[in-house]
Write a protein that holds these residues in place. Sequence first.
Motif, PDB file in Angstrom:
ATOM      1  N   SER A  85      61.165  17.863  45.753  1.00 33.91           N
ATOM      2  CA  SER A  85      60.023  18.042  44.861  1.00 33.91           C
ATOM      3  C   SER A  85      59.950  19.473  44.358  1.00 33.91           C
ATOM      4  O   SER A  85      60.302  20.415  45.072  1.00 33.91           O
ATOM      5  N   ALA A  86      59.502  19.618  43.134  1.00 33.21           N
ATOM      6  CA  ALA A  86      59.219  20.930  42.544  1.00 33.21           C
ATOM      7  C   ALA A  86      57.776  20.887  42.045  1.00 33.21           C
ATOM      8  O   ALA A  86      57.436  20.069  41.184  1.00 33.21           O
ATOM      9  N   THR A  87      56.947  21.757  42.614  1.00 29.85           N
ATOM     10  CA  THR A  87      55.512  21.717  42.344  1.00 29.85           C
ATOM     11  C   THR A  87      55.039  23.034  41.739  1.00 29.85           C
ATOM     12  O   THR A  87      55.341  24.111  42.262  1.00 29.85           O
ATOM     13  N   THR A  88      54.293  22.928  40.654  1.00 34.80           N
ATOM     14  CA  THR A  88      53.668  24.090  40.016  1.00 34.80           C
ATOM     15  C   THR A  88      52.170  24.052  40.279  1.00 34.80           C
ATOM     16  O   THR A  88      51.511  23.057  39.974  1.00 34.80           O
ATOM     17  N   ARG A  89      51.659  25.117  40.862  1.00 35.64           N
ATOM     18  CA  ARG A  89      50.227  25.240  41.128  1.00 35.64           C
ATOM     19  C   ARG A  89      49.681  26.405  40.308  1.00 35.64           C
ATOM     20  O   ARG A  89      50.066  27.552  40.507  1.00 35.64           O
ATOM     21  N   LEU A  90      48.799  26.087  39.364  1.00 36.12           N
ATOM     22  CA  LEU A  90      48.145  27.112  38.547  1.00 36.12           C
ATOM     23  C   LEU A  90      46.740  27.342  39.084  1.00 36.12           C
ATOM     24  O   LEU A  90      45.945  26.400  39.201  1.00 36.12           O
ATOM     25  N   LEU A  91      46.438  28.589  39.413  1.00 36.45           N
ATOM     26  CA  LEU A  91      45.164  28.947  40.024  1.00 36.45           C
ATOM     27  C   LEU A  91      44.439  29.983  39.169  1.00 36.45           C
ATOM     28  O   LEU A  91      44.987  31.048  38.868  1.00 36.45           O
ATOM     29  N   ALA A  92      43.219  29.657  38.771  1.00 33.55           N
ATOM     30  CA  ALA A  92      42.384  30.588  38.016  1.00 33.55           C
ATOM     31  C   ALA A  92      41.311  31.152  38.936  1.00 33.55           C
ATOM     32  O   ALA A  92      40.569  30.404  39.571  1.00 33.55           O
ATOM     33  N   SER A  93      41.248  32.482  39.035  1.00 32.93           N
ATOM     34  CA  SER A  93      40.237  33.165  39.828  1.00 32.93           C
ATOM     35  C   SER A  93      39.262  33.844  38.869  1.00 32.93           C
ATOM     36  O   SER A  93      39.643  34.712  38.085  1.00 32.93           O
ATOM     37  N   TYR A  94      37.982  33.415  38.924  1.00 32.18           N
ATOM     38  CA  TYR A  94      36.998  33.885  37.948  1.00 32.18           C
ATOM     39  C   TYR A  94      36.253  35.121  38.453  1.00 32.18           C
ATOM     40  O   TYR A  94      36.054  35.295  39.659  1.00 32.18           O
ATOM     41  N   ASP A  95      35.848  35.934  37.507  1.00 30.02           N
ATOM     42  CA  ASP A  95      35.096  37.151  37.839  1.00 30.02           C
ATOM     43  C   ASP A  95      33.609  36.806  37.923  1.00 30.02           C
ATOM     44  O   ASP A  95      32.784  37.311  37.159  1.00 30.02           O
ATOM     45  N   MET A  96      33.290  35.897  38.848  1.00 26.36           N
ATOM     46  CA  MET A  96      31.904  35.477  39.032  1.00 26.36           C
ATOM     47  C   MET A  96      31.760  34.884  40.423  1.00 26.36           C
ATOM     48  O   MET A  96      32.749  34.541  41.077  1.00 26.36           O
ATOM     49  N   THR A  97      30.527  34.779  40.890  1.00 28.63           N
ATOM     50  CA  THR A  97      30.257  34.220  42.207  1.00 28.63           C
ATOM     51  C   THR A  97      29.290  33.043  42.088  1.00 28.63           C
ATOM     52  O   THR A  97      28.442  33.005  41.194  1.00 28.63           O
ATOM     53  N   VAL A  98      29.436  32.102  43.005  1.00 29.49           N
ATOM     54  CA  VAL A  98      28.552  30.947  43.124  1.00 29.49           C
ATOM     55  C   VAL A  98      28.208  30.793  44.599  1.00 29.49           C
ATOM     56  O   VAL A  98      29.091  30.735  45.445  1.00 29.49           O
ATOM     57  N   LEU A  99      26.916  30.793  44.921  1.00 32.62           N
ATOM     58  CA  LEU A  99      26.460  30.688  46.314  1.00 32.62           C
ATOM     59  C   LEU A  99      27.056  31.792  47.184  1.00 32.62           C
ATOM     60  O   LEU A  99      27.379  31.581  48.355  1.00 32.62           O
ATOM     61  N   GLY A 100      27.233  32.954  46.585  1.00 31.96           N
ATOM     62  CA  GLY A 100      27.768  34.097  47.326  1.00 31.96           C
ATOM     63  C   GLY A 100      29.268  34.079  47.499  1.00 31.96           C
ATOM     64  O   GLY A 100      29.810  34.905  48.244  1.00 31.96           O
ATOM     65  N   ALA A 101      29.972  33.169  46.808  1.00 31.89           N
ATOM     66  CA  ALA A 101      31.417  33.029  46.950  1.00 31.89           C
ATOM     67  C   ALA A 101      32.107  33.218  45.603  1.00 31.89           C
ATOM     68  O   ALA A 101      31.537  32.911  44.552  1.00 31.89           O
ATOM     69  N   ARG A 102      33.339  33.720  45.646  1.00 34.28           N
ATOM     70  CA  ARG A 102      34.128  33.803  44.421  1.00 34.28           C
ATOM     71  C   ARG A 102      34.542  32.397  44.007  1.00 34.28           C
ATOM     72  O   ARG A 102      34.870  31.549  44.836  1.00 34.28           O
ATOM     73  N   LEU A 103      34.567  32.143  42.693  1.00 31.30           N
ATOM     74  CA  LEU A 103      34.859  30.816  42.148  1.00 31.30           C
ATOM     75  C   LEU A 103      36.296  30.741  41.635  1.00 31.30           C
ATOM     76  O   LEU A 103      36.779  31.657  40.961  1.00 31.30           O
ATOM     77  N   TYR A 104      36.956  29.600  41.943  1.00 30.81           N
ATOM     78  CA  TYR A 104      38.320  29.337  41.494  1.00 30.81           C
ATOM     79  C   TYR A 104      38.395  27.903  40.956  1.00 30.81           C
ATOM     80  O   TYR A 104      37.552  27.058  41.263  1.00 30.81           O
ATOM     81  N   SER A 105      39.448  27.624  40.206  1.00 32.16           N
ATOM     82  CA  SER A 105      39.824  26.253  39.868  1.00 32.16           C
ATOM     83  C   SER A 105      41.342  26.209  39.807  1.00 32.16           C
ATOM     84  O   SER A 105      42.001  27.239  39.617  1.00 32.16           O
ATOM     85  N   GLN A 106      41.904  24.998  39.970  1.00 30.93           N
ATOM     86  CA  GLN A 106      43.360  24.914  39.990  1.00 30.93           C
ATOM     87  C   GLN A 106      43.859  23.584  39.429  1.00 30.93           C
ATOM     88  O   GLN A 106      43.133  22.590  39.366  1.00 30.93           O
ATOM     89  N   LEU A 107      45.142  23.603  39.060  1.00 25.89           N
ATOM     90  CA  LEU A 107      45.854  22.430  38.574  1.00 25.89           C
ATOM     91  C   LEU A 107      47.195  22.380  39.284  1.00 25.89           C
ATOM     92  O   LEU A 107      47.931  23.381  39.315  1.00 25.89           O
ATOM     93  N   VAL A 108      47.527  21.220  39.874  1.00 27.44           N
ATOM     94  CA  VAL A 108      48.765  21.072  40.640  1.00 27.44           C
ATOM     95  C   VAL A 108      49.598  19.957  40.006  1.00 27.44           C
ATOM     96  O   VAL A 108      49.147  18.817  39.898  1.00 27.44           O
TER      97      VAL A 108
END
Length: 303
Positions: A85-108
């Motif tokens: 298998s060859a897997t690409t994981r794209l991860l976006a790290s946002y310059d913002m916080t939600v509930l005191g945590a840094r927010l991310y989203s990803q696509l695999v």
Amino acid sequence: MKTVLSRAGQAAGCMLLSLLSAPQAQAFEGGVSPFPVGSTGEYVAGLPPIPGLFVLEQVHHTTSSGLYDNHGDKRPIPFKLSATSATTRLLASYDMTVLGARLYSQLVIPAVSLRTDVAGHGERHSGVANITVSPAVLRWSLTDKTYAVAGLDIALPNGSYDPHRPSVSTGYTSVQPVLGIRHTDPSGLDIGLINRLMVNRENSTTHYRSGSGYVGEFTAGWNVGPWKMGMVGSYLHQFTDDKQGGATIQNNRARSFALGPSLNYNAGPFSVSLSYQRGLYAANTTKNNVLGIGIAIPLWIKH
């Protein structure tokens, strides 16, 4: 991707599919877990603490030479499996916080080439496996060296699914809450654990519903300069039964455990990881050996 078979080949393919999908052969529909257990390796709860766009490229080679019954004993069925298998994981790290945590989203996005051989009859299948999206992942800094993560992965019913043959993907949606923790000392202990719950929907084509399960993956090692030497492991435990057309399939819940060494090099702008997990136990599934290599690279960082 479909293959044109001769009549003899079609008979072999039907035999293979019946062995793999029989209730007493493998748990999960077609023997395919909606999450590739052991694929995370060194990158357990791996979320950079800075805003930007990151990519993780991973290549895994998985082999297995047996099917195991509900008691963990090898079945008397000649069986071999090989998958790359060859897997690409794209991860976006946002310059913002939600509930005191840094927010991310990803696509695999995983692409898989699978070969199975049952009693001398081989079958190949290649294509895109289930794409996973993570709309929101949160990272809380507990100390300067320890953080916790929580999020929701959704494995979509896409890809090269074929209900008539061994396939590299599943034909149903799997909703997977995740919760993890990571402690990283640049000059010492590095340890992490990620917990995953797999809640599987019914396959609308076959009316088969794979049971829900738990996957735990961990990494532990010691950082010395840019190097980290340690161990990685994975554990699978299916805790509800598969169902076919509403009827419960008894004594067919998947369980597995794998463990092996890992080596990681952090070059600053990028990191490279090499790991090997050997299947030590399996029930109602295959005992897999997984060799993996990964490279993490920032595509863009906000300064």
